[in-house]
Scaffold this motif. Structure first.
Motif, PDB file in Angstrom:
ATOM      1  N   GLN A   1     -11.041  -0.673   2.889  1.00  0.00           N
ATOM      2  CA  GLN A   1      -9.972  -1.242   2.059  1.00  0.00           C
ATOM      3  C   GLN A   1      -8.641  -0.521   2.298  1.00  0.00           C
ATOM      4  OE1 GLN A   1     -10.268  -0.967  -2.172  1.00  0.00           O
ATOM      5  NE2 GLN A   1     -10.517   1.233  -2.234  1.00  0.00           N
ATOM      6  N   PHE A   2      -8.701   0.695   2.850  1.00  0.00           N
ATOM      7  CA  PHE A   2      -7.478   1.413   3.183  1.00  0.00           C
ATOM      8  C   PHE A   2      -7.038   0.973   4.581  1.00  0.00           C
ATOM      9  CE2 PHE A   2      -9.859   4.089   0.241  1.00  0.00           C
ATOM     10  CZ  PHE A   2      -8.909   4.270  -0.751  1.00  0.00           C
ATOM     11  N   GLY A   3      -5.965   0.244   4.621  1.00  0.00           N
ATOM     12  CA  GLY A   3      -5.493  -0.317   5.883  1.00  0.00           C
ATOM     13  C   GLY A   3      -5.629  -1.825   5.940  1.00  0.00           C
ATOM     14  N   ALA A   4      -6.432  -2.392   5.056  1.00  0.00           N
ATOM     15  CA  ALA A   4      -6.535  -3.850   4.987  1.00  0.00           C
ATOM     16  C   ALA A   4      -5.277  -4.417   4.318  1.00  0.00           C
ATOM     17  CB  ALA A   4      -7.772  -4.245   4.194  1.00  0.00           C
ATOM     18  N   PRO A   5      -4.844  -5.621   4.717  1.00  0.00           N
ATOM     19  CA  PRO A   5      -3.661  -6.222   4.075  1.00  0.00           C
ATOM     20  C   PRO A   5      -3.857  -6.354   2.566  1.00  0.00           C
ATOM     21  CG  PRO A   5      -4.308  -7.456   6.041  1.00  0.00           C
ATOM     22  CD  PRO A   5      -5.409  -6.474   5.773  1.00  0.00           C
ATOM     23  N   ILE A   6      -2.825  -6.010   1.817  1.00  0.00           N
ATOM     24  CA  ILE A   6      -2.878  -6.099   0.353  1.00  0.00           C
ATOM     25  C   ILE A   6      -2.045  -7.305  -0.085  1.00  0.00           C
ATOM     26  CG2 ILE A   6      -2.437  -4.905  -1.824  1.00  0.00           C
ATOM     27  CD1 ILE A   6      -2.512  -2.274  -0.279  1.00  0.00           C
ATOM     28  N   PRO A   7      -2.633  -8.253  -0.779  1.00  0.00           N
ATOM     29  CA  PRO A   7      -1.870  -9.428  -1.223  1.00  0.00           C
ATOM     30  C   PRO A   7      -0.680  -9.020  -2.083  1.00  0.00           C
ATOM     31  CG  PRO A   7      -4.226  -9.748  -1.576  1.00  0.00           C
ATOM     32  CD  PRO A   7      -4.041  -8.310  -1.207  1.00  0.00           C
ATOM     33  N   PRO A   8       0.466  -9.657  -1.907  1.00  0.00           N
ATOM     34  CA  PRO A   8       1.659  -9.310  -2.701  1.00  0.00           C
ATOM     35  C   PRO A   8       1.406  -9.341  -4.206  1.00  0.00           C
ATOM     36  CG  PRO A   8       2.242 -10.806  -0.925  1.00  0.00           C
ATOM     37  CD  PRO A   8       0.748 -10.719  -0.937  1.00  0.00           C
ATOM     38  N   GLU A   9       0.579 -10.268  -4.654  1.00  0.00           N
ATOM     39  CA  GLU A   9       0.326 -10.362  -6.097  1.00  0.00           C
ATOM     40  C   GLU A   9      -0.433  -9.128  -6.607  1.00  0.00           C
ATOM     41  OE1 GLU A   9      -2.662 -13.102  -3.947  1.00  0.00           O
ATOM     42  OE2 GLU A   9      -0.519 -12.603  -3.848  1.00  0.00           O
ATOM     43  N   ARG A  10      -1.289  -8.535  -5.758  1.00  0.00           N
ATOM     44  CA  ARG A  10      -1.972  -7.316  -6.188  1.00  0.00           C
ATOM     45  C   ARG A  10      -1.005  -6.143  -6.246  1.00  0.00           C
ATOM     46  NH1 ARG A  10      -7.606  -5.355  -3.711  1.00  0.00           N
ATOM     47  NH2 ARG A  10      -8.236  -7.122  -4.997  1.00  0.00           N
ATOM     48  N   LEU A  11      -0.114  -6.065  -5.254  1.00  0.00           N
ATOM     49  CA  LEU A  11       0.893  -5.014  -5.275  1.00  0.00           C
ATOM     50  C   LEU A  11       1.730  -5.098  -6.558  1.00  0.00           C
ATOM     51  CD1 LEU A  11       2.149  -5.109  -1.569  1.00  0.00           C
ATOM     52  CD2 LEU A  11       0.751  -3.321  -2.611  1.00  0.00           C
ATOM     53  N   GLU A  12       2.143  -6.308  -6.880  1.00  0.00           N
ATOM     54  CA  GLU A  12       2.966  -6.495  -8.067  1.00  0.00           C
ATOM     55  C   GLU A  12       2.175  -6.180  -9.338  1.00  0.00           C
ATOM     56  OE1 GLU A  12       6.185  -6.998 -10.368  1.00  0.00           O
ATOM     57  OE2 GLU A  12       6.083  -6.832  -8.177  1.00  0.00           O
ATOM     58  N   HIS A  13       0.918  -6.564  -9.345  1.00  0.00           N
ATOM     59  CA  HIS A  13       0.069  -6.273 -10.508  1.00  0.00           C
ATOM     60  C   HIS A  13      -0.064  -4.764 -10.715  1.00  0.00           C
ATOM     61  CE1 HIS A  13      -3.291  -6.330 -13.323  1.00  0.00           C
ATOM     62  NE2 HIS A  13      -3.966  -5.548 -12.495  1.00  0.00           N
ATOM     63  N   VAL A  14      -0.316  -4.023  -9.636  1.00  0.00           N
ATOM     64  CA  VAL A  14      -0.465  -2.572  -9.730  1.00  0.00           C
ATOM     65  C   VAL A  14       0.856  -1.929 -10.145  1.00  0.00           C
ATOM     66  CG1 VAL A  14      -0.903  -0.471  -8.391  1.00  0.00           C
ATOM     67  CG2 VAL A  14      -2.400  -2.458  -8.132  1.00  0.00           C
ATOM     68  N   ARG A  15       1.962  -2.415  -9.596  1.00  0.00           N
ATOM     69  CA  ARG A  15       3.265  -1.851  -9.955  1.00  0.00           C
ATOM     70  C   ARG A  15       3.546  -2.038 -11.449  1.00  0.00           C
ATOM     71  NH1 ARG A  15       7.607  -0.002  -7.364  1.00  0.00           N
ATOM     72  NH2 ARG A  15       6.937  -0.714  -5.307  1.00  0.00           N
ATOM     73  N   ARG A  16       3.250  -3.226 -11.962  1.00  0.00           N
ATOM     74  CA  ARG A  16       3.493  -3.484 -13.390  1.00  0.00           C
ATOM     75  C   ARG A  16       2.544  -2.680 -14.264  1.00  0.00           C
ATOM     76  NH1 ARG A  16       3.413  -8.984 -12.006  1.00  0.00           N
ATOM     77  NH2 ARG A  16       1.455  -9.126 -13.185  1.00  0.00           N
ATOM     78  N   GLN A  17       1.265  -2.646 -13.881  1.00  0.00           N
ATOM     79  CA  GLN A  17       0.266  -1.999 -14.741  1.00  0.00           C
ATOM     80  C   GLN A  17       0.551  -0.513 -14.928  1.00  0.00           C
ATOM     81  OE1 GLN A  17      -3.742  -3.114 -14.085  1.00  0.00           O
ATOM     82  NE2 GLN A  17      -4.629  -1.371 -15.163  1.00  0.00           N
ATOM     83  N   TYR A  18       1.018   0.146 -13.859  1.00  0.00           N
ATOM     84  CA  TYR A  18       1.254   1.593 -13.956  1.00  0.00           C
ATOM     85  C   TYR A  18       2.744   1.939 -14.044  1.00  0.00           C
ATOM     86  CZ  TYR A  18      -3.581   1.347 -12.483  1.00  0.00           C
ATOM     87  OH  TYR A  18      -4.913   1.028 -12.400  1.00  0.00           O
ATOM     88  N   ARG A  19       3.571   0.893 -14.197  1.00  0.00           N
ATOM     89  CA  ARG A  19       5.014   1.072 -14.364  1.00  0.00           C
ATOM     90  C   ARG A  19       5.603   1.942 -13.252  1.00  0.00           C
ATOM     91  NH1 ARG A  19       5.304   2.042 -20.979  1.00  0.00           N
ATOM     92  NH2 ARG A  19       4.289   0.085 -21.543  1.00  0.00           N
ATOM     93  N   LEU A  20       5.296   1.567 -12.033  1.00  0.00           N
ATOM     94  CA  LEU A  20       5.721   2.358 -10.882  1.00  0.00           C
ATOM     95  C   LEU A  20       7.206   2.147 -10.604  1.00  0.00           C
ATOM     96  CD1 LEU A  20       2.698   1.605  -8.525  1.00  0.00           C
ATOM     97  CD2 LEU A  20       3.002   3.582 -10.018  1.00  0.00           C
ATOM     98  N   PRO A  21       7.948   3.226 -10.370  1.00  0.00           N
ATOM     99  CA  PRO A  21       9.369   3.098 -10.043  1.00  0.00           C
ATOM    100  C   PRO A  21       9.556   2.728  -8.568  1.00  0.00           C
ATOM    101  CG  PRO A  21       8.747   5.389 -10.024  1.00  0.00           C
ATOM    102  CD  PRO A  21       7.517   4.623 -10.454  1.00  0.00           C
ATOM    103  N   GLU A  22      10.781   2.583  -8.156  1.00  0.00           N
ATOM    104  CA  GLU A  22      11.074   2.229  -6.765  1.00  0.00           C
ATOM    105  C   GLU A  22      10.642   3.337  -5.815  1.00  0.00           C
ATOM    106  OE1 GLU A  22      12.088  -0.258  -3.770  1.00  0.00           O
ATOM    107  OE2 GLU A  22      12.114  -0.709  -5.922  1.00  0.00           O
ATOM    108  N   ARG A  23      10.877   4.601  -6.206  1.00  0.00           N
ATOM    109  CA  ARG A  23      10.507   5.729  -5.344  1.00  0.00           C
ATOM    110  C   ARG A  23       9.605   6.698  -6.122  1.00  0.00           C
ATOM    111  NH1 ARG A  23      15.305   8.461  -1.975  1.00  0.00           N
ATOM    112  NH2 ARG A  23      16.124   8.963  -4.042  1.00  0.00           N
TER     113      ARG A  23
END
Length: 378
Positions: free
Chosen positions: A181-203
């Motif tokens: 799973q490390f190196g496999a393409p990550i769907p944009p919706e999963r990236l966005e879900h993870v960013r929202r869930q953990y309130r990730l900043p830009e950097r």
């Protein structure tokens, strides 16, 4: 051929030793389906990470067959499992976490033991004194009794030879495969879900691993004071006394809003956490291998790691390597990666080329070759 395994960690652990145990059996079941693989564990527990492994037709979880074994689980794992594996027709037994049954040598079954590290010998201050004695006895005996020994790195092989006097020709270095799973393409919706869930900043900087003093997460916290205020740090790991020490430091130095700890997050979210990070940090003082370095590089994020053990062997050109106490060097390396996109891209390109060797097929082939040697020598 039937092959038996010490399955305790595969059933009960969701960290390094458990992950390794499950990965070995899963990979062998995939690439060598002609064999039967039996995981001998003191208890049967529901573990979602083990479920896909047990889904193979040629993998079975085996628990004590007698009432005494079910009551005296530690004795069963140390002695009783041998007779049970022999009765089941196992030609070989593999101790996946540095241990073998104490009577395996007399059983007539070929045996292999994997030694992950001997950190307790190099840095006993990180362990309780009684644990050091127990580990040392079990690991030393396993290396002596095993037909073949697997070391997960050249660094660990040197330690086995130095501390236990095990002959070099008895040891095979077999690198752990990195989960696909490390190196496999990550769907944009999963990236966005993870960013929202953990309130990730830009950097942000991410560090994944047990939160303990040997892992040295405090180095990244200290370096944060030299980095731009929009850069935050996410420490992925559970609550520990060292985590409390970090919290005291962050509060004292006004970093509480920039340092975050994530505990109990789903395994499938970790690749996204790596992939969206500006930098990954793995500044452990000593490791037997350093899988998070490879996971991060495969996910497309360069790493800041430390000299002094195996991390350079794990990360190759995909990381900056610094002294584990050099806060200035950490800050400089982080800024170099964040300020120079071409440097970042080149580190990822070269790093992925290097870490391609850490794959499931290569690991499975090498382990099966070790089994062949053990059977021939026995």
């Amino acid at each position: 051929m039937k092959i038996g395994y010490d399955g305790k960690r595969a059933v009960q652990n969701n960290t390094g030793l458990g992950n390794y145990s499950r990965l070995v059996v899963d990979s062998l079941a995939n690439y060598y389906p002609m064999n039967d693989y039996r995981l001998y564990a003191p208890v049967c527990r529901n573990n979602p990470r083990l479920t896909p492994v047990l889904a193979h037709d040629n993998v079975e979880l085996v628990t004590p067959s007698t009432a005494f074994g079910r009551m005296a689980r530690h004795l069963w794992r140390s002695f009783g499992v041998t007779s049970q594996a022999k009765a089941d027709g196992c030609a070989l037994f593999h101790g996946l976490s540095g241990e073998l049954p104490f009577n395996i040598k007399k059983s007539g079954i070929a045996s292999v033991v994997t030694i992950h590290d001997l950190i307790f010998r190099r840095y006993p201050e990180y362990y309780a004194a009684i644990d050091c004695k127990i580990y040392d006895y079990k690991f030393r005996r396993a290396c002596a009794d095993a037909t073949r020994v697997i070391a997960i790195s050249e660094c660990t092989k040197r330690d086995i030879m130095d501390f236990y006097g095990t002959p070099a020709e008895k040891i095979d270095v077999i690198y752990q495969g990195c989960h696909e799973q490390f190196g496999a393409p990550i769907p944009p919706e999963r990236l966005e879900h993870v960013r929202r869930q953990y309130r990730l900043p830009e950097r942000y900087i991410v560090t994944v691993g047990t939160v303990e003093s040997r892992k040295n997460q405090l180095l990244a916290v200290k370096a944060l004071r030299q980095l731009p205020r929009d850069v935050e740090l996410y420490i992925v790991g559970g609550s520990t006394p060292y985590a409390d020490e970090i919290a005291v430091y962050t509060e004292k130095h006004g970093l509480s809003e920039r340092v975050h700890r994530l505990a109990g997050i789903p395994f499938e979210h970790i690749p996204a956490l790596y992939a969206m990070a500006a930098v990954s940090s793995y500044t452990s003082r000593f490791e037997g291998f350093g899988l998070p370095v490879i996971e991060s590089i495969n996910s497309g994020t360069p790493v800041i790691a430390c000299t002094g053990s195996v991390l350079e062997e794990a990360g190759g050109p995909g990381a900056f390597y610094i002294d584990p106490d050099d806060v200035d060097a950490f800050a400089q390396a982080a800024m170099s990666i964040m300020d120079d996109p071409s440097l970042r891209a080149e580190m990822v390109r070269q790093g992925r080329g290097y870490t391609a060797r850490f794959n499931h097929r290569a690991m499975a082939d090498a382990i099966m070759a070790t089994y062949g040697k053990a059977l021939e020598e026995k």
